[in-house]
Design a protein around this motif. Sequence first.
Motif, mmCIF file in Angstrom:
data_model
loop_
_atom_site.group_PDB
_atom_site.id
_atom_site.type_symbol
_atom_site.label_atom_id
_atom_site.label_comp_id
_atom_site.label_asym_id
_atom_site.label_seq_id
_atom_site.Cartn_x
_atom_site.Cartn_y
_atom_site.Cartn_z
ATOM 1 N N GLU A 1 0.807 -1.222 0.000
ATOM 2 C CA GLU A 1 0.000 0.000 0.000
ATOM 3 C C GLU A 1 0.844 1.280 0.000
ATOM 4 O OE1 GLU A 1 -3.386 0.564 0.096
ATOM 5 O OE2 GLU A 1 -3.879 -1.551 -0.164
ATOM 6 N N ILE A 2 2.012 1.226 0.617
ATOM 7 C CA ILE A 2 2.858 2.418 0.771
ATOM 8 C C ILE A 2 4.113 2.267 -0.082
ATOM 9 C CG2 ILE A 2 4.080 3.916 2.387
ATOM 10 C CD1 ILE A 2 1.053 3.788 2.871
ATOM 11 N N SER B 1 1.666 7.596 -0.374
ATOM 12 C CA SER B 1 0.400 6.903 -0.564
ATOM 13 C C SER B 1 -0.408 7.675 -1.592
ATOM 14 C CB SER B 1 -0.383 6.802 0.754
ATOM 15 O OG SER B 1 -0.865 8.073 1.160
ATOM 16 N N GLY C 1 -4.034 2.116 2.424
ATOM 17 C CA GLY C 1 -2.830 2.771 2.906
ATOM 18 C C GLY C 1 -2.943 4.282 2.911
ATOM 19 N N HIS C 2 -3.679 4.830 1.951
ATOM 20 C CA HIS C 2 -3.851 6.278 1.919
ATOM 21 C C HIS C 2 -4.622 6.744 3.150
ATOM 22 C CE1 HIS C 2 -3.648 10.117 -0.060
ATOM 23 N NE2 HIS C 2 -4.961 10.274 -0.045
#
Length: 298
Positions: A241-242, A255, A268-269
């Motif tokens: 995610e990152i 992100s 993740g954001h």
Amino acid sequence: MSSVAWEYEVVTVNRAGIERAQPLVLASEPQPGTLVTLDGRDWLVDAVEEGETARVVAKPARYRLRLRHPDGLEELGAFRRMRAGSPRLGHSFTTTEDGVPVSWEVIEEAFAHDEQDEPFLDLVAERDYGEAEGDLPDHELEHALGGSAEGSDTAGDWIAEATRSGLSVELVALEPDEAPDWEEARRYIEALSLDTIADDLLELCGVDTSSGEATWLETVQARLREDLDAFSADVEGDHDEIEEWDFHDGRVFASVGSVADESDPDRGHGWMCRLLDAGALGAAGFARVRKPELEGLD
């Protein structure tokens, strides 16, 4: 001289899609594109509706930088959330071209909407050649990443894709040789008090603000603990995610997501936005960057 106060009902629509109405008194008449600050957050006026009581509709403030090169070509940045220190008209900053720092100034600021009809400030910057005088302002990391980071092709492509998709980007950095202090971040979360948590963050963390306050702090802390566990596992693990890049011996983490993703517990954001807004990533040693405090940027 007497001053004129303009009284409105302001309706804010936060990143979780929740509307809230409250009175607003301004020193000047707002227009679409006016920035207002409520509950410690910047909001962008999207519409002003006339009536018995004038009504202002505001949404979370965002901006996008547009670099206009001397040959006329334009380079679009990704959408960013407006925060203290974000660029406005007249702001100067530095990027890197072919390994050499070059200076820019924001010369135009316009109110605009993206393809999803969400408002933002469209900022146009042109070269001001401040580097010729040895006058170099802070770096604009998003554009500098395109040519100065290890794996810069990957970073540039990633940011370009986010830009084409109309998504927002968040960036944080660690100083060279610095490791995240996850335990300090956990202690920070446990020490939070309700009066330090903005209404916007309450709702992003899943708090039902129409209910009593008794469980609000517990809900926020539980959400942030889970966010921190997920963020740290991703950063130390597979980066599902990152994203991460090296930059001037430091590390940059990013992100990308939509407005709705900022309240999503599984994205993740969302982890990044909530942990940043709460201050937990700062406690862990991360700095939110548009102009990173990294050694060697000059």
